[in-house]
Write an enzyme that holds these catalytic residues in place. Sequence first.
Site, short mmCIF file in Angstrom:
data_model
loop_
_atom_site.label_atom_id
_atom_site.label_comp_id
_atom_site.label_asym_id
_atom_site.label_seq_id
_atom_site.Cartn_x
_atom_site.Cartn_y
_atom_site.Cartn_z
CD GLU A 53 -1.42 -2.44 1.56
OE1 GLU A 53 -0.32 -2.59 1.97
OE2 GLU A 53 -2.37 -3.34 1.52
NE ARG A 162 -17.17 -8.30 2.51
CZ ARG A 162 -16.80 -9.43 3.46
NH1 ARG A 162 -16.61 -9.16 4.37
NH2 ARG A 162 -16.67 -10.38 2.57
#
Length: 310
Positions: A53, A162
């Site tokens: 990341e 999500r």
Amino acid sequence: MIATRDAYGQTLLELGRENPKVVALDADLSGSTKTSLFAKEFPARFFNVGIAEANMVGMAAGLAAGGMIPFASTFAVFAAGRAFEQIRQSLAYPRMNVKVVATHGGITVGEDGGSHQSVEDLAIMRALPNMTVLCPADGPETTAAIRAAAAFHGPVYIRLGRSKVPTVFAGGCDFAIGRGATLREGTDLSFITTGLMTAQAIKAAGILAEEKISARVIHLGSIKPLDVDLVLRAARETGAIVTAEEHSVVGGLGSAVCEVLAEGHPVPVERVGLHDVFGQSGTAEELLVHYGLTAAHLVEAAERVLKRKA
């Protein structure tokens, strides 16, 4: 019902078709973050950096310095956690034109458990100078927020979820960075909410109406900058505030609202959110109940704040 990450994936694809400067980066989660749609149609403008990341953010900064408009995506817990230093030093400090779109925010990540449930990302990002922080309520607002971020020059953190969520802006969304939306008028108290909690607040206001209590519902999809005028007007006109967020009450929306009220128009406030605890494994529905993030819990908070108002 649509997941905000699904709306993001489709909107990013549309932006890619409209503007060749739009590029996408992902940390090996493109199937989950939905950047895979962009990757399939624009493989030359998509970069899967692997589980790295920090490198992803650094690459995005470089692409922005070259005039591109990068969208960098991973889960919220990794974006705000593992890549924090790079976001601070390479995006926020030099005001790089990078959009960090963090999916799987909050406890509704569900069974993945507390290690993957980011409940502090909004606080972390809100504390960074130059950073804009957005948290849409539903699919239509996500589409509008992603487009607003693309048009805005500077770093933006966008928190998405999500799970599928109810549509709040069924009639369309006139989103603007720094501006909130009054979804229901009311005179006795105001709900000020963000993300998926706005749908719960609308339900709660309906329950309270049956008890002859008039609750205003204000949604703040833009947490930073905050719509200060709208918050202060709600305080002056209703005299009591209940904030609600799928996030810790430390440093997030509730804190931002209280900071405004403390300096501008103090009134009783109840903050609904996670009270300085981590999440845990469970279904999204079970966790919303466990942590007190349902319409019924908002009704209870409203009743508490009204007693303090009196």
